[in-house]
Design a protein around this motif. Sequence first.
Motif, PDB file in Angstrom:
ATOM      1  N   SER A 117      -1.678   5.927 -15.604  1.00  0.00           N
ATOM      2  CA  SER A 117      -3.006   5.344 -15.394  1.00  0.00           C
ATOM      3  C   SER A 117      -3.281   5.020 -13.926  1.00  0.00           C
ATOM      4  CB  SER A 117      -3.149   4.073 -16.215  1.00  0.00           C
ATOM      5  OG  SER A 117      -2.321   3.035 -15.697  1.00  0.00           O
ATOM      6  N   ARG A 118      -2.220   4.824 -13.129  1.00  0.00           N
ATOM      7  CA  ARG A 118      -2.296   4.443 -11.712  1.00  0.00           C
ATOM      8  C   ARG A 118      -2.925   3.068 -11.515  1.00  0.00           C
ATOM      9  NH1 ARG A 118      -5.582   7.277  -8.639  1.00  0.00           N
ATOM     10  NH2 ARG A 118      -6.702   8.438 -10.247  1.00  0.00           N
ATOM     11  N   ARG A 119      -3.019   2.291 -12.592  1.00  0.00           N
ATOM     12  CA  ARG A 119      -3.628   0.967 -12.522  1.00  0.00           C
ATOM     13  C   ARG A 119      -2.568  -0.123 -12.516  1.00  0.00           C
ATOM     14  NH1 ARG A 119      -8.773   0.414 -16.500  1.00  0.00           N
ATOM     15  NH2 ARG A 119      -7.616  -1.499 -16.942  1.00  0.00           N
ATOM     16  N   ILE A 120      -2.822  -1.133 -11.677  1.00  0.00           N
ATOM     17  CA  ILE A 120      -2.004  -2.347 -11.706  1.00  0.00           C
ATOM     18  C   ILE A 120      -2.883  -3.485 -12.196  1.00  0.00           C
ATOM     19  CG2 ILE A 120      -0.788  -4.072 -10.335  1.00  0.00           C
ATOM     20  CD1 ILE A 120       0.278  -1.976  -8.574  1.00  0.00           C
TER      21      ILE A 120
ATOM     22  N   GLU B  26      -2.432   8.158  -5.828  1.00  0.00           N
ATOM     23  CA  GLU B  26      -1.177   8.777  -6.236  1.00  0.00           C
ATOM     24  C   GLU B  26      -0.218   8.916  -5.057  1.00  0.00           C
ATOM     25  OE1 GLU B  26       1.813  10.242  -8.403  1.00  0.00           O
ATOM     26  OE2 GLU B  26      -0.077   9.472  -9.217  1.00  0.00           O
ATOM     27  N   GLU B  27      -0.773   9.225  -3.859  1.00  0.00           N
ATOM     28  CA  GLU B  27       0.091   9.377  -2.682  1.00  0.00           C
ATOM     29  C   GLU B  27       0.771   8.056  -2.323  1.00  0.00           C
ATOM     30  OE1 GLU B  27      -3.006  10.280  -2.902  1.00  0.00           O
ATOM     31  OE2 GLU B  27      -2.930  12.488  -2.803  1.00  0.00           O
ATOM     32  N   ASP B  28       0.015   6.942  -2.465  1.00  0.00           N
ATOM     33  CA  ASP B  28       0.610   5.631  -2.173  1.00  0.00           C
ATOM     34  C   ASP B  28       1.730   5.313  -3.159  1.00  0.00           C
ATOM     35  OD1 ASP B  28      -0.962   5.061   0.011  1.00  0.00           O
ATOM     36  OD2 ASP B  28      -2.480   3.972  -1.135  1.00  0.00           O
ATOM     37  N   ILE B  29       1.483   5.605  -4.433  1.00  0.00           N
ATOM     38  CA  ILE B  29       2.507   5.327  -5.444  1.00  0.00           C
ATOM     39  C   ILE B  29       3.776   6.114  -5.150  1.00  0.00           C
ATOM     40  CG2 ILE B  29       3.065   5.455  -7.902  1.00  0.00           C
ATOM     41  CD1 ILE B  29       0.099   5.124  -8.502  1.00  0.00           C
ATOM     42  N   GLU B  30       3.608   7.405  -4.812  1.00  0.00           N
ATOM     43  CA  GLU B  30       4.775   8.244  -4.483  1.00  0.00           C
ATOM     44  C   GLU B  30       5.554   7.637  -3.321  1.00  0.00           C
ATOM     45  OE1 GLU B  30       6.136  10.899  -5.723  1.00  0.00           O
ATOM     46  OE2 GLU B  30       4.682  11.572  -7.229  1.00  0.00           O
ATOM     47  N   TYR B  31       4.831   7.171  -2.315  1.00  0.00           N
ATOM     48  CA  TYR B  31       5.484   6.605  -1.135  1.00  0.00           C
ATOM     49  C   TYR B  31       6.200   5.299  -1.474  1.00  0.00           C
ATOM     50  CZ  TYR B  31       6.049   5.163   3.747  1.00  0.00           C
ATOM     51  OH  TYR B  31       6.570   4.764   4.954  1.00  0.00           O
ATOM     52  N   TRP B  32       5.545   4.437  -2.238  1.00  0.00           N
ATOM     53  CA  TRP B  32       6.154   3.151  -2.593  1.00  0.00           C
ATOM     54  C   TRP B  32       7.429   3.351  -3.411  1.00  0.00           C
ATOM     55  CZ3 TRP B  32       0.861   1.173  -4.773  1.00  0.00           C
ATOM     56  CH2 TRP B  32       0.008   0.894  -3.699  1.00  0.00           C
ATOM     57  N   MET B  33       7.390   4.279  -4.337  1.00  0.00           N
ATOM     58  CA  MET B  33       8.531   4.466  -5.247  1.00  0.00           C
ATOM     59  C   MET B  33       9.745   5.051  -4.534  1.00  0.00           C
ATOM     60  SD  MET B  33       7.383   3.115  -7.948  1.00  0.00           S
ATOM     61  CE  MET B  33       8.575   3.551  -9.223  1.00  0.00           C
ATOM     62  N   LYS B  34       9.565   5.609  -3.340  1.00  0.00           N
ATOM     63  CA  LYS B  34      10.695   6.138  -2.576  1.00  0.00           C
ATOM     64  C   LYS B  34      11.485   5.037  -1.878  1.00  0.00           C
ATOM     65  CE  LYS B  34       8.590  10.657  -1.664  1.00  0.00           C
ATOM     66  NZ  LYS B  34       8.019  11.557  -0.631  1.00  0.00           N
ATOM     67  N   SER B  35      10.907   3.835  -1.853  1.00  0.00           N
ATOM     68  CA  SER B  35      11.603   2.718  -1.212  1.00  0.00           C
ATOM     69  C   SER B  35      12.656   2.179  -2.167  1.00  0.00           C
ATOM     70  CB  SER B  35      10.598   1.618  -0.838  1.00  0.00           C
ATOM     71  OG  SER B  35      11.267   0.523  -0.261  1.00  0.00           O
ATOM     72  N   LYS B  36      13.906   2.494  -1.893  1.00  0.00           N
ATOM     73  CA  LYS B  36      15.005   2.076  -2.767  1.00  0.00           C
ATOM     74  C   LYS B  36      15.685   0.797  -2.286  1.00  0.00           C
ATOM     75  CE  LYS B  36      14.359   5.748  -5.250  1.00  0.00           C
ATOM     76  NZ  LYS B  36      13.707   5.636  -6.573  1.00  0.00           N
ATOM     77  N   ASP B  37      15.631   0.545  -0.972  1.00  0.00           N
ATOM     78  CA  ASP B  37      16.361  -0.590  -0.409  1.00  0.00           C
ATOM     79  C   ASP B  37      15.504  -1.846  -0.267  1.00  0.00           C
ATOM     80  OD1 ASP B  37      18.635   0.989  -0.161  1.00  0.00           O
ATOM     81  OD2 ASP B  37      18.015   1.720   1.811  1.00  0.00           O
TER      82      ASP B  37
ATOM     83  N   ASP C 126       0.010   3.020   9.617  1.00  0.00           N
ATOM     84  CA  ASP C 126      -0.105   2.686   8.203  1.00  0.00           C
ATOM     85  C   ASP C 126      -0.092   3.959   7.373  1.00  0.00           C
ATOM     86  OD1 ASP C 126      -0.710   1.851   5.677  1.00  0.00           O
ATOM     87  OD2 ASP C 126      -2.758   1.206   6.119  1.00  0.00           O
ATOM     88  N   VAL C 127       1.034   4.180   6.713  1.00  0.00           N
ATOM     89  CA  VAL C 127       1.132   5.335   5.812  1.00  0.00           C
ATOM     90  C   VAL C 127       1.511   4.834   4.412  1.00  0.00           C
ATOM     91  CG1 VAL C 127       1.634   7.117   7.523  1.00  0.00           C
ATOM     92  CG2 VAL C 127       3.495   5.694   6.623  1.00  0.00           C
ATOM     93  N   GLY C 128       0.813   3.813   3.956  1.00  0.00           N
ATOM     94  CA  GLY C 128       1.085   3.249   2.641  1.00  0.00           C
ATOM     95  C   GLY C 128       1.727   1.891   2.686  1.00  0.00           C
ATOM     96  N   ILE C 129       2.144   1.460   3.883  1.00  0.00           N
ATOM     97  CA  ILE C 129       2.716   0.125   4.075  1.00  0.00           C
ATOM     98  C   ILE C 129       2.053  -0.485   5.304  1.00  0.00           C
ATOM     99  CG2 ILE C 129       4.779  -1.215   4.617  1.00  0.00           C
ATOM    100  CD1 ILE C 129       4.833  -0.163   1.811  1.00  0.00           C
ATOM    101  N   ASP C 130       1.460  -1.670   5.144  1.00  0.00           N
ATOM    102  CA  ASP C 130       0.783  -2.327   6.270  1.00  0.00           C
ATOM    103  C   ASP C 130       1.715  -3.199   7.097  1.00  0.00           C
ATOM    104  OD1 ASP C 130      -2.070  -1.564   6.011  1.00  0.00           O
ATOM    105  OD2 ASP C 130      -1.849  -2.473   4.036  1.00  0.00           O
ATOM    106  N   GLY C 131       2.796  -3.642   6.514  1.00  0.00           N
ATOM    107  CA  GLY C 131       3.704  -4.497   7.240  1.00  0.00           C
ATOM    108  C   GLY C 131       4.804  -5.000   6.331  1.00  0.00           C
ATOM    109  N   SER C 132       5.582  -5.946   6.831  1.00  0.00           N
ATOM    110  CA  SER C 132       6.681  -6.489   6.033  1.00  0.00           C
ATOM    111  C   SER C 132       6.818  -7.977   6.285  1.00  0.00           C
ATOM    112  CB  SER C 132       8.002  -5.776   6.366  1.00  0.00           C
ATOM    113  OG  SER C 132       8.385  -6.048   7.703  1.00  0.00           O
ATOM    114  N   ILE C 133       7.356  -8.641   5.274  1.00  0.00           N
ATOM    115  CA  ILE C 133       7.674 -10.069   5.373  1.00  0.00           C
ATOM    116  C   ILE C 133       9.172 -10.197   5.545  1.00  0.00           C
ATOM    117  CG2 ILE C 133       7.580 -12.309   4.219  1.00  0.00           C
ATOM    118  CD1 ILE C 133       5.305 -11.177   2.479  1.00  0.00           C
ATOM    119  N   GLU C 134       9.597 -10.760   6.689  1.00  0.00           N
ATOM    120  CA  GLU C 134      11.022 -11.034   6.876  1.00  0.00           C
ATOM    121  C   GLU C 134      11.274 -12.473   6.440  1.00  0.00           C
ATOM    122  OE1 GLU C 134      14.653 -10.976  10.164  1.00  0.00           O
ATOM    123  OE2 GLU C 134      12.601 -10.479  10.781  1.00  0.00           O
ATOM    124  N   LEU C 135      12.171 -12.623   5.489  1.00  0.00           N
ATOM    125  CA  LEU C 135      12.402 -13.941   4.899  1.00  0.00           C
ATOM    126  C   LEU C 135      13.304 -14.795   5.776  1.00  0.00           C
ATOM    127  CD1 LEU C 135      12.835 -12.921   1.161  1.00  0.00           C
ATOM    128  CD2 LEU C 135      10.770 -13.590   2.384  1.00  0.00           C
TER     129      LEU C 135
END
Length: 459
Positions: free
Chosen positions: A130-133, A87-98, A40-49
């Motif tokens: 703000s780093r808030r959702i 902030e580290e999680d946000i940076e990691y999430w925003m790198k996901s383009k696909d 787990d480096v910012g993503i716990d898993g994925s949902i395959e549709l």
Amino acid sequence: MGSRGAKKFTDSQHKGHAGIGLIHMLVSEMGHEWHDRVVDVGIDGSIELRDPSTGLMSNQHVMVQSKASDQRFSGETDDGFWYLCDEEDIEYWMKSKDAPVILICSHPAERKAWWAHVQPWFEVPANRASRRIEFNKATQAIEGDFTGKLFALVDPHGVAHTPAAEKKREKLYSNLLPVDPPDVLYVAKTKVSGMRAIFEAQRESERPFRQDMVLKHGRIYMWDPPGGTALEPVISEAAKELPFGELEDGDADERRLAVWLLKAALEHDLRADCRWNNDRKFLYLRPTPDLAIRRLMSLTGRERIAFNGYYQRKDDPSRPQFYRHAALRAHFSRLEDDWFCEVQPDYFFSDDGFKEFKFADKALAKMKRMEKNGARLGETLMWMRLLIGETNPDLFYEEPERILLFGPPVTFDLDRGITDNLWRNPGQDAEHAAEAAEEEFDDLDDEISLLDELETAEL
């Protein structure tokens, strides 16, 4: 001494696993596949549709970060809460383009979870700073099947996830009623010129008033013989029979005349119950003799408000502001060899039960914004019952004999259908759906809010 060097499973770890377990369960209930991530480096898993209509896996994934807690989240109320992201999680999430990334915050003990799509949220500079959702519990709850929303994330243009119809038997109800008009009508030359003169001449007569006619080229086309009625003094010759089939099978002008005659017959049939408004081009229910509320039953047996008055002040019913009448736009069409009436409900607003309310357009616009599909369906079924002739037993008049006979609504048997969960609101079960199908639009608070808006416009 025996605990020295023993492995511990902290409360935080336990809550984290409980949150993942809840997500896994919710995803499985929707028919999709959950994939855990070992690291787990910012993503716990994925949902395959998974395509719900075929069962095929789509190889399209939604990345998930889970945040679980048995305590209330920051600022949590019954309406929502907010979550402060690293902030580290946000940076990691925003790198996901696909692949889209969603943050799921949950209370595993309560089996409640909410989700947010993080990339578009943090593309807004103020949100990023703000780093808030912010979470809205009503719109972001994970309840029922929200497969459509997940597919919209991975394929926002709808190219790959258009729902396919399943093989299932369904019945589709339309707003069409079959119409059986008489086989014969009557034609006679008139002594007067224009419909106004015909109506004025009828009003001077003590004989039964007639509305079931159309004037064209100096001739009156009518559904019943004129003898003994107020039409008899205005014709200059004996009425002749004319097969209705000659009009419906004739040229464009004759077919148009046939439609006009059907509309005239409908106005005549409902004359004790409805009035024609020439400006609005529709029929609307007459006011009750004492301007009291009136309810009519629909085809399902449910009552709906058909006429009611609304007041300047809730605590002063002696000062009526306007009255709302149920109204009907009826369109006649011939399909192959049969006639049908398209039932389109509408509304009329009056000052006193007759004169149109000066803010009628604003009232109608507000009403259209407020009414839901269930209310629209209920109004349609109410008018269908009135047209078919199954009216309330406590009506204040004796229903006259009718010219037109209407059959039950046209239905279509289908062997394909869309699963209810793909379009129904999350959490709306079959019982609630049935109740909503004829949701009564008579809540006085909603109606008073309409009045408040109109009073503001007047000022």
